[in-house]
Scaffold this motif. Sequence first.
Motif, PDB file in Angstrom:
ATOM      1  N   ARG A 190       0.874  -1.179   0.000  1.00  0.00           N
ATOM      2  CA  ARG A 190       0.000   0.000   0.000  1.00  0.00           C
ATOM      3  C   ARG A 190       0.912   1.229   0.000  1.00  0.00           C
ATOM      4  O   ARG A 190       0.976   1.986   0.959  1.00  0.00           O
ATOM      5  CB  ARG A 190      -0.917  -0.024   1.224  1.00  0.00           C
ATOM      6  CG  ARG A 190      -1.949  -1.149   1.157  1.00  0.00           C
ATOM      7  CD  ARG A 190      -2.742  -1.261   2.425  1.00  0.00           C
ATOM      8  NE  ARG A 190      -1.935  -1.769   3.522  1.00  0.00           N
ATOM      9  CZ  ARG A 190      -2.276  -1.684   4.804  1.00  0.00           C
ATOM     10  NH1 ARG A 190      -3.390  -1.086   5.155  1.00  0.00           N
ATOM     11  NH2 ARG A 190      -1.500  -2.183   5.734  1.00  0.00           N
ATOM     12  N   ALA A 191       1.624   1.404  -1.112  1.00  0.00           N
ATOM     13  CA  ALA A 191       2.725   2.381  -1.168  1.00  0.00           C
ATOM     14  C   ALA A 191       2.269   3.821  -0.991  1.00  0.00           C
ATOM     15  O   ALA A 191       3.060   4.673  -0.603  1.00  0.00           O
ATOM     16  CB  ALA A 191       3.478   2.235  -2.487  1.00  0.00           C
ATOM     17  N   GLU A 192       0.969   4.103  -1.262  1.00  0.00           N
ATOM     18  CA  GLU A 192       0.535   5.506  -1.160  1.00  0.00           C
ATOM     19  C   GLU A 192      -0.037   5.849   0.206  1.00  0.00           C
ATOM     20  O   GLU A 192      -0.372   7.007   0.472  1.00  0.00           O
ATOM     21  CB  GLU A 192      -0.522   5.801  -2.225  1.00  0.00           C
ATOM     22  CG  GLU A 192       0.109   6.090  -3.574  1.00  0.00           C
ATOM     23  CD  GLU A 192      -0.695   5.545  -4.718  1.00  0.00           C
ATOM     24  OE1 GLU A 192      -1.933   5.642  -4.657  1.00  0.00           O
ATOM     25  OE2 GLU A 192      -0.083   5.002  -5.656  1.00  0.00           O
ATOM     26  N   GLN A 193      -0.126   4.858   1.068  1.00  0.00           N
ATOM     27  CA  GLN A 193      -0.727   5.097   2.382  1.00  0.00           C
ATOM     28  C   GLN A 193       0.140   6.059   3.209  1.00  0.00           C
ATOM     29  O   GLN A 193       1.370   6.018   3.139  1.00  0.00           O
ATOM     30  CB  GLN A 193      -0.827   3.762   3.124  1.00  0.00           C
ATOM     31  CG  GLN A 193      -1.711   3.790   4.335  1.00  0.00           C
ATOM     32  CD  GLN A 193      -1.844   2.402   4.960  1.00  0.00           C
ATOM     33  OE1 GLN A 193      -0.985   1.541   4.773  1.00  0.00           O
ATOM     34  NE2 GLN A 193      -2.913   2.201   5.707  1.00  0.00           N
ATOM     35  N   ALA A 194      -0.506   6.936   3.989  1.00  0.00           N
ATOM     36  CA  ALA A 194       0.250   7.826   4.881  1.00  0.00           C
ATOM     37  C   ALA A 194       0.707   7.040   6.104  1.00  0.00           C
ATOM     38  O   ALA A 194      -0.059   6.236   6.649  1.00  0.00           O
ATOM     39  CB  ALA A 194      -0.641   8.988   5.307  1.00  0.00           C
ATOM     40  N   LEU A 195       1.957   7.220   6.483  1.00  0.00           N
ATOM     41  CA  LEU A 195       2.512   6.533   7.651  1.00  0.00           C
ATOM     42  C   LEU A 195       2.788   7.540   8.756  1.00  0.00           C
ATOM     43  O   LEU A 195       3.348   8.607   8.500  1.00  0.00           O
ATOM     44  CB  LEU A 195       3.829   5.819   7.318  1.00  0.00           C
ATOM     45  CG  LEU A 195       3.899   4.879   6.116  1.00  0.00           C
ATOM     46  CD1 LEU A 195       5.254   4.175   6.090  1.00  0.00           C
ATOM     47  CD2 LEU A 195       2.782   3.855   6.150  1.00  0.00           C
ATOM     48  N   MET A 196       2.434   7.183   9.970  1.00  0.00           N
ATOM     49  CA  MET A 196       2.749   8.008  11.149  1.00  0.00           C
ATOM     50  C   MET A 196       3.582   7.147  12.094  1.00  0.00           C
ATOM     51  O   MET A 196       3.158   6.046  12.457  1.00  0.00           O
ATOM     52  CB  MET A 196       1.446   8.434  11.829  1.00  0.00           C
ATOM     53  CG  MET A 196       1.600   9.124  13.154  1.00  0.00           C
ATOM     54  SD  MET A 196       2.020  10.849  12.943  1.00  0.00           S
ATOM     55  CE  MET A 196       0.420  11.544  12.532  1.00  0.00           C
ATOM     56  N   LEU A 197       4.772   7.626  12.464  1.00  0.00           N
ATOM     57  CA  LEU A 197       5.623   6.860  13.367  1.00  0.00           C
ATOM     58  C   LEU A 197       5.935   7.709  14.591  1.00  0.00           C
ATOM     59  O   LEU A 197       6.385   8.855  14.459  1.00  0.00           O
ATOM     60  CB  LEU A 197       6.927   6.454  12.679  1.00  0.00           C
ATOM     61  CG  LEU A 197       6.768   5.658  11.375  1.00  0.00           C
ATOM     62  CD1 LEU A 197       6.893   6.559  10.159  1.00  0.00           C
ATOM     63  CD2 LEU A 197       7.790   4.541  11.283  1.00  0.00           C
ATOM     64  N   VAL A 198       5.687   7.146  15.766  1.00  0.00           N
ATOM     65  CA  VAL A 198       5.912   7.894  16.999  1.00  0.00           C
ATOM     66  C   VAL A 198       6.773   7.053  17.932  1.00  0.00           C
ATOM     67  O   VAL A 198       6.447   5.880  18.191  1.00  0.00           O
ATOM     68  CB  VAL A 198       4.577   8.229  17.707  1.00  0.00           C
ATOM     69  CG1 VAL A 198       4.831   9.093  18.949  1.00  0.00           C
ATOM     70  CG2 VAL A 198       3.607   8.922  16.770  1.00  0.00           C
ATOM     71  N   GLY A 199       7.845   7.643  18.440  1.00  0.00           N
ATOM     72  CA  GLY A 199       8.710   6.889  19.352  1.00  0.00           C
ATOM     73  C   GLY A 199       9.339   7.790  20.385  1.00  0.00           C
ATOM     74  O   GLY A 199       9.531   8.991  20.159  1.00  0.00           O
ATOM     75  N   THR A 200       9.653   7.183  21.531  1.00  0.00           N
ATOM     76  CA  THR A 200      10.372   7.915  22.567  1.00  0.00           C
ATOM     77  C   THR A 200      11.689   7.196  22.828  1.00  0.00           C
ATOM     78  O   THR A 200      11.747   5.955  22.785  1.00  0.00           O
ATOM     79  CB  THR A 200       9.558   7.945  23.873  1.00  0.00           C
ATOM     80  OG1 THR A 200       9.091   6.622  24.142  1.00  0.00           O
ATOM     81  CG2 THR A 200       8.367   8.885  23.767  1.00  0.00           C
ATOM     82  N   GLY A 201      12.735   7.976  23.117  1.00  0.00           N
ATOM     83  CA  GLY A 201      14.032   7.398  23.480  1.00  0.00           C
ATOM     84  C   GLY A 201      14.515   6.392  22.463  1.00  0.00           C
ATOM     85  O   GLY A 201      14.476   6.623  21.249  1.00  0.00           O
ATOM     86  N   SER A 202      14.953   5.203  22.970  1.00  0.00           N
ATOM     87  CA  SER A 202      15.467   4.188  22.052  1.00  0.00           C
ATOM     88  C   SER A 202      14.351   3.536  21.238  1.00  0.00           C
ATOM     89  O   SER A 202      14.615   2.636  20.432  1.00  0.00           O
ATOM     90  CB  SER A 202      16.276   3.126  22.818  1.00  0.00           C
ATOM     91  OG  SER A 202      15.494   2.581  23.856  1.00  0.00           O
ATOM     92  N   GLY A 203      13.129   3.992  21.422  1.00  0.00           N
ATOM     93  CA  GLY A 203      12.018   3.580  20.545  1.00  0.00           C
ATOM     94  C   GLY A 203      12.260   3.999  19.107  1.00  0.00           C
ATOM     95  O   GLY A 203      11.559   3.549  18.198  1.00  0.00           O
ATOM     96  N   LEU A 204      13.261   4.843  18.891  1.00  0.00           N
ATOM     97  CA  LEU A 204      13.613   5.189  17.510  1.00  0.00           C
ATOM     98  C   LEU A 204      14.189   3.973  16.766  1.00  0.00           C
ATOM     99  O   LEU A 204      14.133   3.918  15.532  1.00  0.00           O
ATOM    100  CB  LEU A 204      14.621   6.345  17.492  1.00  0.00           C
ATOM    101  CG  LEU A 204      15.021   6.867  16.105  1.00  0.00           C
ATOM    102  CD1 LEU A 204      13.815   7.415  15.344  1.00  0.00           C
ATOM    103  CD2 LEU A 204      16.095   7.946  16.200  1.00  0.00           C
TER     104      LEU A 204
END
Length: 330
Positions: A190-204
């Motif tokens: 689903r290449a056109e889908q919007a992605l949201m990524l949220v992380g804290t600290g080493s969650g990166l």
Amino acid sequence: MQRITMGDAIFLCQPDETVLQTLLRENIPVPFGCQQGACQACLMRSLDNPPPESAQLGLKDTLQKQNYFLACICHPEQDMNIALPNQQGAMMVADVVKKQLLTPDIIQLVLKYQPPFNFFAGQFVNLQRPDGLMRSYSIANIQLAQNSLEFHIRRLPNGQFSSWVHDELVLGDQLSVTPAQGACHYLPGRAEQALMLVGTGSGLAPLYGIITDALAQGHSGPIHLYHGSRDLNGLYLIDEMRELTDKFDNFHYTPCLSGLDIAPDHVKGRANDLALASVASLKGWRIFLCGHPEMVNQTKRMAFIKGASIGDIYVDAFHVEQSFLTLPKG
Ligand SMILES: Cc1cc2nc3c(=O)[nH]c(=O)nc-3n(C[C@H](O)[C@H](O)[C@H](O)COP(=O)(O)OP(=O)(O)OC[C@H]3O[C@@H](n4cnc5c(N)ncnc54)[C@H](O)[C@@H]3O)c2cc1C
């Protein structure tokens, strides 16, 4: 009648029997619950062939891709070699080839392994040191020719494994590594889908792997990363993220600081609050949430309320209590 192989044992699945019914008839202690494919307590994995599609109903696409299935609704169509999620095969041994501080508290650890070892960036493995102490860490890199695994490990005060990695583990040492697990990773399609990524600290760590994977696979929809920490010391790979925003028009990076001191080019606030406030609706988005369990669970709820489908929310909560895993030496 199909043959079900589980470890060293072989069972015959009677016509009309499910895999779960076969195992229970043979007194094999496997977890199960509703027996209707709803609770997913009997999740298992096929180690050779893909399981019947009907046995994967309701599973996340990432789990389906890894041949997971529900034993209680699985009527085998051929012989199957199966395992419980935590019994997926032998550990491998990998060499420590790099240790480098990313922040005063987070270290980048790179291990080199002998193939074959399959994983998706963003999945996690359990690392085991020679005395048997074992902890889970998320994979921050994609599968490349270098046969390496990258981790970002935050030192916890008096944390047995993390302090040992920071203070005592040296280049050339070896760690045992379990097969990669978990559903928090990128899948193309689903290449056109919007992605949201949220992380804290080493969650990166898993998010970095997922972003690298998505961009390498030509994801064309917008990709928004919110990385948060209390102060600047907790953020890392800032230059690398900014370089990615220069290179890819669809990649957007927001470094977030929730403490009092706000550095230039950073945004004040908690990463999850800022991410959720940035769009009116998350309907149709794919969401990845990694790091502190409380942040992950709270944001998962809010993302769902804001319109994201549960099947499109992928989480990797860094539970500390649940990772008190020790195995006897040898
Ligand atoms: C799926 C998953 C993925 C993960 N990925 C990552 C990752 O990519 N990066 C990362 O940094 N972490 C990750 N974690 C967390 C990681 O697995 C470890 O839990 C973490 O590194 C702490 O391990 P430790 O041995 O250092 O601390 P532990 O020794 O397990 O201690 C944890 C905390 O509890 C305290 N503590 C220990 N024993 C006691 C006690 N008896 N009473 C009171 N307090 C106590 C310690 O002081 C410490 O602060 C992940 C966890 C999971 C479940």
